[in-house]
Write a protein that holds these residues in place. Sequence first.
Motif, PDB file in Angstrom:
ATOM      1  N   UNK A 122     -21.818  55.969   3.329  1.00  0.00           N
ATOM      2  CA  UNK A 122     -20.831  54.892   3.404  1.00  0.00           C
ATOM      3  C   UNK A 122     -19.554  55.273   2.667  1.00  0.00           C
ATOM      4  N   UNK A 123     -19.705  55.885   1.500  1.00  0.00           N
ATOM      5  CA  UNK A 123     -18.545  56.283   0.705  1.00  0.00           C
ATOM      6  C   UNK A 123     -17.703  57.316   1.450  1.00  0.00           C
ATOM      7  N   UNK A 124     -18.359  58.318   2.021  1.00  0.00           N
ATOM      8  CA  UNK A 124     -17.618  59.377   2.692  1.00  0.00           C
ATOM      9  C   UNK A 124     -17.046  58.911   4.025  1.00  0.00           C
ATOM     10  N   UNK A 125     -17.727  58.001   4.700  1.00  0.00           N
ATOM     11  CA  UNK A 125     -17.134  57.433   5.912  1.00  0.00           C
ATOM     12  C   UNK A 125     -15.841  56.713   5.572  1.00  0.00           C
ATOM     13  N   UNK A 126     -15.849  55.924   4.508  1.00  0.00           N
ATOM     14  CA  UNK A 126     -14.631  55.233   4.090  1.00  0.00           C
ATOM     15  C   UNK A 126     -13.544  56.232   3.690  1.00  0.00           C
ATOM     16  N   UNK A 127     -13.942  57.302   3.008  1.00  0.00           N
ATOM     17  CA  UNK A 127     -12.969  58.315   2.597  1.00  0.00           C
ATOM     18  C   UNK A 127     -12.340  59.007   3.795  1.00  0.00           C
ATOM     19  N   UNK A 128     -13.116  59.154   4.869  1.00  0.00           N
ATOM     20  CA  UNK A 128     -12.591  59.839   6.055  1.00  0.00           C
ATOM     21  C   UNK A 128     -11.450  59.070   6.707  1.00  0.00           C
ATOM     22  N   UNK A 129     -11.356  57.770   6.437  1.00  0.00           N
ATOM     23  CA  UNK A 129     -10.290  56.963   7.016  1.00  0.00           C
ATOM     24  C   UNK A 129      -8.938  57.270   6.368  1.00  0.00           C
ATOM     25  N   UNK A 130      -8.952  57.847   5.168  1.00  0.00           N
ATOM     26  CA  UNK A 130      -7.697  58.181   4.484  1.00  0.00           C
ATOM     27  C   UNK A 130      -7.441  59.681   4.448  1.00  0.00           C
ATOM     28  N   UNK A 131      -8.295  60.457   5.109  1.00  0.00           N
ATOM     29  CA  UNK A 131      -8.209  61.917   5.034  1.00  0.00           C
ATOM     30  C   UNK A 131      -7.782  62.530   6.356  1.00  0.00           C
ATOM     31  N   UNK A 132      -7.290  63.753   6.266  1.00  0.00           N
ATOM     32  CA  UNK A 132      -7.035  64.543   7.462  1.00  0.00           C
ATOM     33  C   UNK A 132      -8.219  65.411   7.815  1.00  0.00           C
ATOM     34  N   UNK A 133      -9.076  65.688   6.824  1.00  0.00           N
ATOM     35  CA  UNK A 133     -10.267  66.504   7.011  1.00  0.00           C
ATOM     36  C   UNK A 133     -11.285  66.134   5.954  1.00  0.00           C
ATOM     37  N   UNK A 134     -12.550  65.967   6.382  1.00  0.00           N
ATOM     38  CA  UNK A 134     -13.654  65.700   5.462  1.00  0.00           C
ATOM     39  C   UNK A 134     -14.570  66.912   5.467  1.00  0.00           C
ATOM     40  N   UNK A 135     -14.965  67.380   4.271  1.00  0.00           N
ATOM     41  CA  UNK A 135     -15.792  68.580   4.128  1.00  0.00           C
ATOM     42  C   UNK A 135     -17.067  68.227   3.368  1.00  0.00           C
ATOM     43  N   UNK A 136     -18.215  68.663   3.907  1.00  0.00           N
ATOM     44  CA  UNK A 136     -19.501  68.496   3.214  1.00  0.00           C
ATOM     45  C   UNK A 136     -20.324  69.760   3.414  1.00  0.00           C
ATOM     46  N   UNK A 137     -21.347  69.922   2.574  1.00  0.00           N
ATOM     47  CA  UNK A 137     -22.289  71.016   2.743  1.00  0.00           C
ATOM     48  C   UNK A 137     -23.351  70.651   3.761  1.00  0.00           C
TER      49      UNK A 137
ATOM     50  N   UNK B  85     -26.742  65.793   0.715  1.00  0.00           N
ATOM     51  CA  UNK B  85     -25.719  66.057   1.720  1.00  0.00           C
ATOM     52  C   UNK B  85     -26.307  66.487   3.047  1.00  0.00           C
ATOM     53  N   UNK B  86     -27.521  67.045   3.040  1.00  0.00           N
ATOM     54  CA  UNK B  86     -28.109  67.439   4.307  1.00  0.00           C
ATOM     55  C   UNK B  86     -28.266  66.255   5.248  1.00  0.00           C
ATOM     56  N   UNK B  87     -28.819  65.158   4.745  1.00  0.00           N
ATOM     57  CA  UNK B  87     -28.960  63.972   5.583  1.00  0.00           C
ATOM     58  C   UNK B  87     -27.627  63.285   5.790  1.00  0.00           C
ATOM     59  N   UNK B  88     -26.758  63.344   4.790  1.00  0.00           N
ATOM     60  CA  UNK B  88     -25.445  62.708   4.888  1.00  0.00           C
ATOM     61  C   UNK B  88     -24.619  63.346   5.993  1.00  0.00           C
TER      62      UNK B  88
ATOM     63  N   UNK C   9     -25.566  64.662   8.751  1.00  0.00           N
ATOM     64  CA  UNK C   9     -26.018  64.188  10.061  1.00  0.00           C
ATOM     65  C   UNK C   9     -25.521  62.773  10.334  1.00  0.00           C
ATOM     66  N   UNK C  10     -25.580  61.915   9.314  1.00  0.00           N
ATOM     67  CA  UNK C  10     -25.073  60.554   9.489  1.00  0.00           C
ATOM     68  C   UNK C  10     -23.574  60.557   9.763  1.00  0.00           C
ATOM     69  N   UNK C  11     -22.842  61.360   8.999  1.00  0.00           N
ATOM     70  CA  UNK C  11     -21.386  61.364   9.116  1.00  0.00           C
ATOM     71  C   UNK C  11     -20.915  61.875  10.471  1.00  0.00           C
ATOM     72  N   UNK C  12     -21.711  62.718  11.101  1.00  0.00           N
ATOM     73  CA  UNK C  12     -21.316  63.265  12.400  1.00  0.00           C
ATOM     74  C   UNK C  12     -21.035  62.166  13.413  1.00  0.00           C
ATOM     75  N   UNK C  13     -21.672  61.029  13.256  1.00  0.00           N
ATOM     76  CA  UNK C  13     -21.454  59.926  14.178  1.00  0.00           C
ATOM     77  C   UNK C  13     -20.555  58.840  13.636  1.00  0.00           C
ATOM     78  N   UNK C  14     -19.965  59.066  12.437  1.00  0.00           N
ATOM     79  CA  UNK C  14     -19.250  57.980  11.774  1.00  0.00           C
ATOM     80  C   UNK C  14     -17.808  58.266  11.394  1.00  0.00           C
ATOM     81  N   UNK C  15     -17.463  59.509  11.153  1.00  0.00           N
ATOM     82  CA  UNK C  15     -16.180  59.797  10.519  1.00  0.00           C
ATOM     83  C   UNK C  15     -14.976  59.415  11.377  1.00  0.00           C
ATOM     84  N   UNK C  16     -13.887  59.078  10.675  1.00  0.00           N
ATOM     85  CA  UNK C  16     -12.632  58.733  11.339  1.00  0.00           C
ATOM     86  C   UNK C  16     -11.740  59.962  11.525  1.00  0.00           C
ATOM     87  N   UNK C  17     -12.048  61.038  10.836  1.00  0.00           N
ATOM     88  CA  UNK C  17     -11.279  62.278  10.942  1.00  0.00           C
ATOM     89  C   UNK C  17     -12.252  63.416  11.242  1.00  0.00           C
ATOM     90  N   UNK C  18     -11.761  64.611  11.545  1.00  0.00           N
ATOM     91  CA  UNK C  18     -12.665  65.744  11.746  1.00  0.00           C
ATOM     92  C   UNK C  18     -13.552  66.009  10.530  1.00  0.00           C
TER      93      UNK C  18
END
Length: 304
Positions: A96-111, A123-126, A128-137
Amino acid sequence: MTTGTPAPTGHVVCGVDGSDFAQHAVDWAADEAVLRGTDLELVHAWEPKAFARHDWYAGLLHDAGVEVLQRHAAHARHRRPGLRVTTDIVRADAADVLEAASARAGLLVVGRRGLGGFTGMLLGSVSRKLAGLTHCPLLVVPADAHGATGGTGADEGTPRSAKPVIVGVSDATCAPAVEWAFQEAALRNLPLRVWHTWAFPPTPAPDSISPPSARAAFAEAQRDGEAMLARVVAPFRAAYPDVEATEEVVNRPAVGALIDFSDGAALTVVATHRRPHDYGRTIGRVTYAALHHAHSAVLLIPVP
């Protein structure tokens, strides 16, 4: 190769959890921020869950998270002197935190993988979740990746290798991913490999298809794929004339091609088609395979 096209806008956000896997993500995120001429924001999320009623445990998690952020921030500044690095720690679910962060970012990076248990951010499970949620690449970094470019300091803009950026194209809806692939190749001064696969579904009675009919059908599928790929790529060839781009159409399943091609890639770009589901948006099998099995870092581009 050079290009006068401006770099992507928006700062880089990186999710961290203190693991070695997250450190590789920080390396990439710092390099990406420098390539784009922007800032880096490091985000750590923690959630007590079963121990929520114990204030001492919550305090322990918070303090550990602050230490993690300080360590990663110091590393990023050492790797890329002059890079502006900010940090943020949030008590909430990591996805949830990183999805919200992706709305203000140009790029989101995770391991691709991360650390569970103590820090509460796997982050492994995160990823996978973020792949369907992020607002940016979303850039997902594997465990053995040490950055988008080589070294530190003076060689900030030097590519780590001459391996190409690669991108797969299923149809015209993948155009946003192709544009990003051209952009990434230009930023890294690397060649680009654009590919399309086609394969007829298996038939229970292959002998029922006469060889002449099969050859004609195969030839038609190949021509259709080549024509489609050329149409999708053409506008970006014009926009990025200095990017050395090659096109390839192959007769094989897309998942196997992506895994094999990524073995020789500096970066694998994937168009992520999100499908509605009772429990939210889900990703397709190619994106899923890229997250789990690609040999390179994977850049997921959300497309309609």
